[in-house]
Motif scaffolding. Structure first.
Motif, mmCIF file in Angstrom:
data_model
loop_
_atom_site.group_PDB
_atom_site.id
_atom_site.type_symbol
_atom_site.label_atom_id
_atom_site.label_comp_id
_atom_site.label_asym_id
_atom_site.label_seq_id
_atom_site.Cartn_x
_atom_site.Cartn_y
_atom_site.Cartn_z
ATOM 1 N N PRO A 262 42.308 -25.121 12.872
ATOM 2 C CA PRO A 262 40.859 -25.237 13.334
ATOM 3 C C PRO A 262 40.410 -24.441 14.666
ATOM 4 O O PRO A 262 39.278 -24.192 14.977
ATOM 5 C CB PRO A 262 40.966 -26.676 13.476
ATOM 6 N N LEU A 263 41.619 -23.785 15.418
ATOM 7 C CA LEU A 263 40.929 -22.941 16.555
ATOM 8 C C LEU A 263 40.548 -21.529 16.058
ATOM 9 O O LEU A 263 39.806 -20.837 17.056
ATOM 10 C CB LEU A 263 41.957 -23.012 17.511
ATOM 11 N N HIS A 264 40.660 -21.556 14.805
ATOM 12 C CA HIS A 264 40.171 -20.078 14.268
ATOM 13 C C HIS A 264 39.497 -20.206 13.133
ATOM 14 O O HIS A 264 38.430 -20.734 13.438
ATOM 15 C CB HIS A 264 41.857 -19.228 13.866
ATOM 16 N N GLY A 265 39.753 -19.870 12.091
ATOM 17 C CA GLY A 265 38.747 -19.927 10.989
ATOM 18 C C GLY A 265 38.381 -21.296 10.577
ATOM 19 O O GLY A 265 37.151 -21.513 9.855
ATOM 20 N N GLY A 266 39.208 -22.210 10.857
ATOM 21 C CA GLY A 266 39.122 -23.515 10.276
ATOM 22 C C GLY A 266 37.972 -24.147 10.856
ATOM 23 O O GLY A 266 37.451 -25.472 10.811
ATOM 24 N N LEU A 358 30.921 -20.716 28.052
ATOM 25 C CA LEU A 358 31.082 -21.149 26.818
ATOM 26 C C LEU A 358 29.796 -20.967 26.006
ATOM 27 O O LEU A 358 28.775 -21.844 26.315
ATOM 28 C CB LEU A 358 31.690 -22.338 26.635
ATOM 29 N N TYR A 359 29.673 -20.187 24.752
ATOM 30 C CA TYR A 359 28.420 -20.003 24.059
ATOM 31 C C TYR A 359 28.954 -20.247 22.598
ATOM 32 O O TYR A 359 30.085 -20.427 22.090
ATOM 33 C CB TYR A 359 28.034 -18.673 24.202
ATOM 34 N N PRO A 360 27.830 -20.496 21.818
ATOM 35 C CA PRO A 360 28.164 -20.589 20.025
ATOM 36 C C PRO A 360 28.947 -19.552 19.800
ATOM 37 O O PRO A 360 28.699 -18.406 20.007
ATOM 38 C CB PRO A 360 26.938 -20.654 19.556
ATOM 39 N N ASN A 361 29.826 -19.627 18.737
ATOM 40 C CA ASN A 361 30.305 -18.676 18.249
ATOM 41 C C ASN A 361 30.156 -18.371 16.691
ATOM 42 O O ASN A 361 29.384 -19.169 16.508
ATOM 43 C CB ASN A 361 32.249 -18.583 18.529
ATOM 44 N N VAL A 362 30.915 -17.631 15.955
ATOM 45 C CA VAL A 362 30.601 -17.228 14.653
ATOM 46 C C VAL A 362 30.595 -18.411 13.746
ATOM 47 O O VAL A 362 29.596 -18.485 12.768
ATOM 48 C CB VAL A 362 31.459 -15.985 13.852
ATOM 49 N N ASP A 363 31.183 -19.588 14.108
ATOM 50 C CA ASP A 363 31.501 -20.656 13.148
ATOM 51 C C ASP A 363 30.411 -21.719 13.549
ATOM 52 O O ASP A 363 30.396 -22.625 12.909
ATOM 53 C CB ASP A 363 32.845 -21.276 13.520
ATOM 54 N N TYR A 364 29.460 -21.627 14.527
ATOM 55 C CA TYR A 364 28.758 -22.632 14.872
ATOM 56 C C TYR A 364 27.574 -22.930 13.855
ATOM 57 O O TYR A 364 27.276 -24.123 13.446
ATOM 58 C CB TYR A 364 27.968 -22.316 16.111
ATOM 59 N N TYR A 365 26.918 -21.784 13.243
ATOM 60 C CA TYR A 365 26.127 -21.956 12.484
ATOM 61 C C TYR A 365 26.311 -21.593 11.037
ATOM 62 O O TYR A 365 25.517 -21.924 9.883
ATOM 63 C CB TYR A 365 24.530 -21.032 12.745
ATOM 64 N N THR A 377 32.687 -27.945 1.900
ATOM 65 C CA THR A 377 33.089 -27.813 3.195
ATOM 66 C C THR A 377 34.573 -27.155 3.084
ATOM 67 O O THR A 377 35.052 -26.225 4.122
ATOM 68 C CB THR A 377 33.134 -29.036 4.171
ATOM 69 N N ASP A 378 35.381 -27.554 2.395
ATOM 70 C CA ASP A 378 36.703 -27.188 2.225
ATOM 71 C C ASP A 378 36.906 -25.866 1.937
ATOM 72 O O ASP A 378 38.162 -25.286 1.937
ATOM 73 C CB ASP A 378 37.773 -28.050 1.751
ATOM 74 N N MET A 379 35.890 -25.265 1.330
ATOM 75 C CA MET A 379 35.781 -23.720 1.034
ATOM 76 C C MET A 379 35.478 -22.869 2.151
ATOM 77 O O MET A 379 35.383 -21.510 2.086
ATOM 78 C CB MET A 379 34.792 -23.593 -0.137
ATOM 79 N N PHE A 380 34.835 -23.495 3.079
ATOM 80 C CA PHE A 380 34.135 -22.540 4.192
ATOM 81 C C PHE A 380 35.117 -21.670 4.801
ATOM 82 O O PHE A 380 35.033 -20.319 4.876
ATOM 83 C CB PHE A 380 33.795 -23.566 5.485
ATOM 84 N N THR A 381 36.414 -22.151 5.078
ATOM 85 C CA THR A 381 37.455 -21.132 5.674
ATOM 86 C C THR A 381 37.683 -20.129 4.594
ATOM 87 O O THR A 381 38.248 -18.760 5.058
ATOM 88 C CB THR A 381 38.718 -22.022 6.256
#
Ligand code: CMC
Length: 429
Positions: A262-266, A358-365, A377-381
């Protein structure tokens, strides 16, 4: 020309060479420090350590700049496609029209997986996480490709790259179908990469799914924006495994595992969970932000912060704009998008986030776009993994082509017991 760095330790002075990159970024080369001075460096989380010299991707985190092989990501987003960008990353140059045609045709020819591989999916329990299936199945795929298990020639590498890129999409869609108890769908040769993936996800044997071009374009952009990001956790994992001369498939499977956290692609799935909870509970945003800032609490503002970007993540800006475009075109609204925007505003005004940059990163939107397409959702990563694959392949190749590459083997500072006497079990208390 940059002179050496001088280190004084234990009354002795040592000269350390300085390596300078294309943008004049400098690094002190400490590779012979232990040999000469008997000391190592310590850098938990590698926040200040360059692990390699690479010519694939450049990030200026202070200014929010990202370039693949010298091309600004904003320019590629406006003018290129995921497949063209993948070619650029893997082979170093934008393809000519013929090269792109050949690469696309290699992707199409290699889109299906060996029929026996379909049975492997049956070994997973219902609801097995698609990232677990993906990692296992990429390793399994390697067993079906013995020709790619060793030292590839340049021609074989082109084919190995095309086959893996094509098949990861087929495997990803099949893992989703398996997780929802639906039959696997065969690819269709007349469809391009992204449309073919959506077909394998959402068609049924009795009803073809024709992907809306708006979805195809949005997904293509999303994959392209994930295609590489220099020495992140999963790419460093791929490089480390490659340094032992492990094959492409198993190195990439390790990258998938690293990406899952979850700290990376999750994080893309964690963002949706966080926004859903905020919408459902109606918790005041100031209260949530206070929880996120509380050092004793466990909450984090998911999709915010980055090890390298201390400014806006340029990918987040492009994805936010794509998200607005997509929902406007569909004439839809999403309460999670409204919540994400409100939360972003509150966070960006808060001293805690300002101070820590701290700004939004690639995963925010990104999750909001995928939700709009009906991707669960479980396919996002898994989608992140499909996008990141060209980067992993490029880095694997860079390691294997580097004549100075050595097996990655960091040192440590040992802090355990010194010497202990073995006590027989009957004498222990
Ligand atoms: N929410 C609240 N506080 C945060 C956050 C956050 N999302 N991110 C960082 N901080 C704080 C952190 O507590 C620390 O505060 P202090 O200095 O008082 O101890 C400070 O900011 C520095 O953070 P860090 O954890 O030392 O930074 P890092 O570089 O080790 O971690 C990160 C980077 C991305 C793991 C982290 O920002 C984070 O956990 N973000 C949320 C998860 C996320 O969105 N991950 C996706 C990253 S982008 C895609 C990818 O590469 O996979």
């Amino acid at each position: 020309m940059t002179g050496p760095a001088i280190l004084t330790y234990n009354g002795q002075t040592y000269e350390l060479p300085v390596v300078v990159g294309s943008h004049r970024e400098a690094a002190i080369d400490i590779s012979r420090l232990r040999e000469t001075a008997g000391i190592i460096t310590l850098d938990s989380g590698f926040a200040n350590t360059g692990s390699c010299i690479s010519n694939i991707t450049y990030i200026d985190g202070e200014r929010g700049i990202l370039r693949y092989r010298g091309y600004l990501v904003e320019v590629l987003a406006a003018q290129s496609s995921f497949i063209e960008t993948a070619y650029l990353l893997i082979f170093g140059e934008l393809p000519t029209a013929d090269q792109l045609k050949d690469f696309r045709s290699a992707l199409t020819r290699n889109q299906s997986i060996h029929e026996d591989m379909h049975h492997h999916f049956d070994g997973f329990p219902p609801n097995a996480p698609p990232m677990a299936i993906l990692s296992a199945m990429i390793n399994a795929l390697g067993c079906f490709e013995p020709v790619f298990m060793g030292e590839e020639s340049d021609d074989q590498f082109v084919l190995a790259a095309a086959r893996l890129m094509s098949k990861i999409r087929t495997i990803a869609a099949a893992s989703y179908r398996k997780s929802v108890g639906k039959p696997m769908i065969y690819p269709r040769s007349q469809l391009r990469y992204t449309a073919n993936f959506l077909h394998m996800m959402f068609s049924d044997p009795y009803e073809l799914y024709e992907a809306d071009q708006t979805f195809v374009d949005a997904l293509d952009l999303l994959l392209m924006l994930h295609a590489d990001h220099e020495q992140n956790c999963s790419t460093s994992t791929v490089r480390m495994v490659a340094s032992s001369h492990a094959n492409l498939h198993t190195s990439v499977a390790a990258g998938v595992s690293a990406l899952w956290g979850p700290l990376h692609g999750g994080a893309n799935a964690a963002v949706i969970a966080m926004l859903t909870e905020l919408v459902e509970t109606g918790e005041p945003l100031e209260h949530f932000i206070a929880r996120v800032k509380d050092k004793d609490g466990k909450a984090r503002l998911m999709g915010f912060g980055h090890r390298v970007y201390k400014h806006f993540d340029p990918r987040a800006k492009l994805i936010k704009a794509a998200c607005d475009r997509l929902l406007n075109k569909l004439g839809r609204s999403d309460p999670l998008l409204d919540m994400a925007k409100r939360l972003e505003e509150v966070a960006l005004r808060d001293e805690y986030f300002i101070e820590r940059k701290l700004y939004p990163n690639v995963d925010y939107y990104s999750g909001i776009i995928m939700r709009a397409m009906g991707i669960p959702t479980d396919m996002f990563t898994v989608m992140f993994a499909i996008g990141r694959l060209p980067g992993w392949i490029a880095h694997w190749r860079e390691v294997r082509k580097d004549p100075n590459s050595r097996i990655d083997r960091p040192r440590q500072v040992y802090s355990g017991p010194v010497v202990r006497e073995y006590v027989p079990i009957e004498e222990r208390n």
